[in-house]
Scaffold this motif. Structure first.
Motif, PDB file in Angstrom:
ATOM      1  N   VAL A 177      -7.754  13.962  -2.273  1.00  0.00           N
ATOM      2  CA  VAL A 177      -9.217  14.041  -2.241  1.00  0.00           C
ATOM      3  C   VAL A 177      -9.789  13.603  -0.893  1.00  0.00           C
ATOM      4  CG1 VAL A 177      -9.726  13.909  -4.708  1.00  0.00           C
ATOM      5  CG2 VAL A 177      -9.274  11.801  -3.428  1.00  0.00           C
ATOM      6  N   GLY A 178      -8.941  13.082  -0.012  1.00  0.00           N
ATOM      7  CA  GLY A 178      -9.411  12.704   1.321  1.00  0.00           C
ATOM      8  C   GLY A 178      -9.549  13.864   2.275  1.00  0.00           C
ATOM      9  N   ASP A 211       1.322  11.764   0.484  1.00  0.00           N
ATOM     10  CA  ASP A 211       1.417  12.545   1.724  1.00  0.00           C
ATOM     11  C   ASP A 211       0.054  13.109   2.099  1.00  0.00           C
ATOM     12  OD1 ASP A 211       2.495  13.896   3.893  1.00  0.00           O
ATOM     13  OD2 ASP A 211       2.999  15.665   2.700  1.00  0.00           O
ATOM     14  N   SER A 212      -0.500  12.642   3.192  1.00  0.00           N
ATOM     15  CA  SER A 212      -1.753  13.187   3.710  1.00  0.00           C
ATOM     16  C   SER A 212      -1.793  12.964   5.213  1.00  0.00           C
ATOM     17  CB  SER A 212      -2.965  12.497   3.057  1.00  0.00           C
ATOM     18  OG  SER A 212      -3.243  11.267   3.690  1.00  0.00           O
ATOM     19  N   GLU A 213      -2.753  13.575   5.873  1.00  0.00           N
ATOM     20  CA  GLU A 213      -2.865  13.359   7.321  1.00  0.00           C
ATOM     21  C   GLU A 213      -3.189  11.901   7.646  1.00  0.00           C
ATOM     22  OE1 GLU A 213      -6.617  14.618   9.304  1.00  0.00           O
ATOM     23  OE2 GLU A 213      -7.000  15.681   7.427  1.00  0.00           O
ATOM     24  N   PHE A 214      -3.660  11.148   6.647  1.00  0.00           N
ATOM     25  CA  PHE A 214      -4.001   9.739   6.836  1.00  0.00           C
ATOM     26  C   PHE A 214      -2.863   8.817   6.413  1.00  0.00           C
ATOM     27  CE2 PHE A 214      -7.712  12.142   5.177  1.00  0.00           C
ATOM     28  CZ  PHE A 214      -8.412  12.254   6.373  1.00  0.00           C
ATOM     29  N   GLY A 215      -1.741   9.399   6.015  1.00  0.00           N
ATOM     30  CA  GLY A 215      -0.663   8.612   5.445  1.00  0.00           C
ATOM     31  C   GLY A 215      -0.878   8.413   3.954  1.00  0.00           C
ATOM     32  N   PRO A 216      -0.019   7.642   3.295  1.00  0.00           N
ATOM     33  CA  PRO A 216      -0.172   7.420   1.852  1.00  0.00           C
ATOM     34  C   PRO A 216      -1.366   6.515   1.551  1.00  0.00           C
ATOM     35  CG  PRO A 216       1.684   6.152   2.714  1.00  0.00           C
ATOM     36  CD  PRO A 216       1.186   6.994   3.846  1.00  0.00           C
ATOM     37  N   TYR A 217      -2.008   6.766   0.419  1.00  0.00           N
ATOM     38  CA  TYR A 217      -3.145   5.915   0.034  1.00  0.00           C
ATOM     39  C   TYR A 217      -3.390   6.019  -1.463  1.00  0.00           C
ATOM     40  CZ  TYR A 217      -5.989  10.211  -0.203  1.00  0.00           C
ATOM     41  OH  TYR A 217      -6.486  11.453  -0.537  1.00  0.00           O
ATOM     42  N   TRP A 218      -4.023   4.976  -1.985  1.00  0.00           N
ATOM     43  CA  TRP A 218      -4.469   4.949  -3.376  1.00  0.00           C
ATOM     44  C   TRP A 218      -5.924   5.378  -3.447  1.00  0.00           C
ATOM     45  CZ3 TRP A 218      -1.238   3.918  -7.395  1.00  0.00           C
ATOM     46  CH2 TRP A 218      -0.036   3.237  -7.125  1.00  0.00           C
ATOM     47  N   ILE A 247     -10.614   5.746   5.466  1.00  0.00           N
ATOM     48  CA  ILE A 247      -9.298   6.295   5.121  1.00  0.00           C
ATOM     49  C   ILE A 247      -8.490   6.660   6.361  1.00  0.00           C
ATOM     50  CG2 ILE A 247     -10.122   8.680   4.907  1.00  0.00           C
ATOM     51  CD1 ILE A 247      -8.244   9.004   2.507  1.00  0.00           C
ATOM     52  N   SER A 248      -9.195   7.036   7.432  1.00  0.00           N
ATOM     53  CA  SER A 248      -8.491   7.449   8.652  1.00  0.00           C
ATOM     54  C   SER A 248      -7.885   6.230   9.342  1.00  0.00           C
ATOM     55  CB  SER A 248      -9.431   8.181   9.597  1.00  0.00           C
ATOM     56  OG  SER A 248     -10.530   7.381   9.910  1.00  0.00           O
ATOM     57  N   ASN A 249      -6.838   6.462  10.099  1.00  0.00           N
ATOM     58  CA  ASN A 249      -6.133   5.370  10.752  1.00  0.00           C
ATOM     59  C   ASN A 249      -6.721   5.129  12.133  1.00  0.00           C
ATOM     60  OD1 ASN A 249      -4.142   5.140   8.613  1.00  0.00           O
ATOM     61  ND2 ASN A 249      -3.407   7.121   9.336  1.00  0.00           N
ATOM     62  N   PRO A 250      -7.202   3.922  12.414  1.00  0.00           N
ATOM     63  CA  PRO A 250      -7.807   3.664  13.717  1.00  0.00           C
ATOM     64  C   PRO A 250      -6.782   3.725  14.837  1.00  0.00           C
ATOM     65  CG  PRO A 250      -7.567   1.624  12.458  1.00  0.00           C
ATOM     66  CD  PRO A 250      -7.183   2.744  11.549  1.00  0.00           C
ATOM     67  N   SER A 251      -7.251   4.139  15.996  1.00  0.00           N
ATOM     68  CA  SER A 251      -6.371   4.213  17.160  1.00  0.00           C
ATOM     69  C   SER A 251      -5.938   2.804  17.554  1.00  0.00           C
ATOM     70  CB  SER A 251      -7.122   4.882  18.314  1.00  0.00           C
ATOM     71  OG  SER A 251      -6.364   4.818  19.495  1.00  0.00           O
ATOM     72  N   GLY A 259      -0.066  -4.410   1.742  1.00  0.00           N
ATOM     73  CA  GLY A 259      -0.140  -3.476   2.862  1.00  0.00           C
ATOM     74  C   GLY A 259      -0.586  -2.082   2.479  1.00  0.00           C
ATOM     75  N   ASP A 260      -0.664  -1.781   1.179  1.00  0.00           N
ATOM     76  CA  ASP A 260      -1.092  -0.440   0.757  1.00  0.00           C
ATOM     77  C   ASP A 260      -2.571  -0.207   1.087  1.00  0.00           C
ATOM     78  OD1 ASP A 260       1.401   0.085  -0.230  1.00  0.00           O
ATOM     79  OD2 ASP A 260       0.814   0.209  -2.345  1.00  0.00           O
ATOM     80  N   LYS A 261      -2.867   1.032   1.386  1.00  0.00           N
ATOM     81  CA  LYS A 261      -4.245   1.458   1.665  1.00  0.00           C
ATOM     82  C   LYS A 261      -4.909   1.839   0.339  1.00  0.00           C
ATOM     83  CE  LYS A 261      -4.674   4.337   5.123  1.00  0.00           C
ATOM     84  NZ  LYS A 261      -4.783   5.568   5.973  1.00  0.00           N
ATOM     85  N   VAL A 262      -6.055   1.212   0.057  1.00  0.00           N
ATOM     86  CA  VAL A 262      -6.764   1.415  -1.209  1.00  0.00           C
ATOM     87  C   VAL A 262      -8.160   1.951  -0.889  1.00  0.00           C
ATOM     88  CG1 VAL A 262      -7.604   0.308  -3.316  1.00  0.00           C
ATOM     89  CG2 VAL A 262      -5.464  -0.489  -2.251  1.00  0.00           C
ATOM     90  N   VAL A 263      -8.457   3.148  -1.389  1.00  0.00           N
ATOM     91  CA  VAL A 263      -9.722   3.805  -1.064  1.00  0.00           C
ATOM     92  C   VAL A 263     -10.617   3.832  -2.303  1.00  0.00           C
ATOM     93  CG1 VAL A 263     -10.821   5.912  -0.210  1.00  0.00           C
ATOM     94  CG2 VAL A 263      -8.587   5.208   0.689  1.00  0.00           C
TER      95      VAL A 263
END
Length: 418
Positions: A26-27, A55-62, A91-95, A325-329
């Motif tokens: 959904v991201g 699997d997404s362009e942002f990496g794995p996330y919840w 959700i996007s990964n900062p530089s 460490g998991d990404k939670v959206v």
């Protein structure tokens, strides 16, 4: 507008239920550009409310999609961190080499100290002072709109009104105020979205923003403290010694927070009334309904689709094991349509019994600091519209922002009947 323009197409609904559950992402910003994300969230709320996308362009996330689960995350900063160094709030990964610390992307105690510095700008007594200014400007802009001609509501009203307000809050040079609009767009844009071409361009433009605001800082820090945001930051105990990138981060936060959310709700409200003509008629018949319509617009629009957190420890949410460490959206846009929390959530109802029951401003320590200012701007705009015009007609499809963070509009063609 045609009936087809008002509802999402049948095809995306088929796709949302046809693909394997674990393949749903959904991201994907394209879902937001095409306004076809609704059935995906509907399915997740029903079948997998705390959903893992591997699997997404942002990496794995919840994805957290239900109202009460979102509240549980949003109000527990001890477990779910906003810290920029861990990934921040989107959700996007900062530089790695272009990190912008800002108080919304901090945990206590630093978050609390910095937020406290700027919060007086939206104190009740200051809002009372601003009300007359907002009304005068809204009236002037609306009076200048052409009759019987198509024009872009986003540019002429939504952007201009909120950018004028932002210039006032910063005491920013008036003739340069559209720079604020540009920097707001650039800060949240994706490369290739039509706003910027590359990440390098984005960073270069934001550094120009930093240089401009550094000049203003230098002027304010050497003057007596005043009531504008830059002076508050320059003289605040918790902010006067910020590193340059932290100052820029907080400036970007205040620009986006003070601009994007209100601007997209001003547009979203007009679109919603045109899509629901019975509600528009109800409003014309009883302008006092503006009071309950404003929070309903903010729920309906949900101008920021999500906020992200990072798990500080292993935890369980909705029966799912989330690892440190998991990404939670938190998908506010989904929680605001949760039928278990909000009655008839897929209907735009301007006289709801509990219109403030929505997630658009967040909850807990990061609840939107400018929520009352946003509501006041929307209220005044609609009071002034109803004084002047029986109807403002949407005459074409909106062009939506390609972003799964800012849920907004690039253009909306409208006409005021002559």
């Amino acid at each position: 507008m045609s009936e087809a323009a008002i509802r999402y197409d049948i095809q995306p609904e088929v796709d949302a239920y046809a693909i394997p559950l674990d393949k749903i992402n959904v991201g994907d910003p394209e879902l937001f550009r095409t306004n076809t994300f609704w059935p995906y969230f509907e399915r997740l709320r029903r079948e997998d409310p705390v959903h893992y996308c591997a699997d997404s362009e942002f990496g794995p996330y919840w994805s957290v999609t239900k109202y009460n689960d979102i509240m549980a995350v949003d109000t527990n900063h001890q477990v779910y961190s906003s810290e920029a160094g861990l990934g921040g709030i989107t959700i996007s990964n900062p530089s790695e080499d272009f990190r912008l610390p800002m108080f919304i992307a901090m945990d206590p105690p630093k978050h609390d100290a910095q937020r406290k510095v700027v919060s007086p700008i939206v104190a009740p007594q200051n809002l009372a002072k601003l009300e007359g200014t907002i009304r005068e400007r809204a009236a002037g802009l609306l009076d200048a709109m052409p009759r019987g001609e198509t024009f872009d509501w986003v540019d002429h009203i939504s952007i201009e009104l909120t950018t004028q307000m932002l210039a006032t809050l910063f005491d920013f040079p008036w003739e340069d105020r559209r720079k604020l609009t540009r920097w707001s767009d650039v800060a949240t844009a994706r490369p290739g979205s039509g706003i910027i071409d590359t990440e390098e361009q984005r960073q270069a433009e934001l550094l120009e923003c930093g240089a401009y605001f550094t000049d203003l800082w230098n002027q304010r820090v050497n003057s007596e403290p005043k009531g504008d945001l830059i002076s508050m930051l320059a003289h605040g105990d918790a902010t006067r010694n910020m590193e340059p990138m932290e100052y820029l981060g907080n400036i970007i936060l205040l620009i986006v927070g003070g601009n994007d959310t209100t601007r997209n709700s001003i547009t979203g409200g007009l679109l919603a009334l045109n899509e629901n003509p019975d509600q528009y008629q109800k409003l014309r018949d009883n302008p006092d309904l503006i009071t309950s319509m404003v929070p309903e617009i903010i729920r309906w629009q949900t101008p920021l689709a999500h906020m992200r957190r990072t798990a500080l420890s292993d935890t369980v949410l909705g029966g799912k094991e989330i690892k440190k460490g998991d990404k939670v959206v938190m998908w506010y846009v989904s929680g605001n349509r949760d039928e278990e929390a909000i009655e008839n959530p897929n209907s735009f109802i301007i006289d709801r019994a509990r219109p403030r029951q929505h997630l658009s401003f967040g909850f807990g320590i990061h609840r939107c600091v400018g929520n009352r200012l946003a509501e006041m701007q929307l209220r005044i705009v609609w009071e002034e519209i109803l004084k002047r015009y029986q109807k403002i007609e949407v005459v074409g499809e909106p062009k939506r922002v390609m972003s799964s963070f800012v849920k907004g509009y690039e253009t909306l063609p409208v006409r005021i009947p002559g």
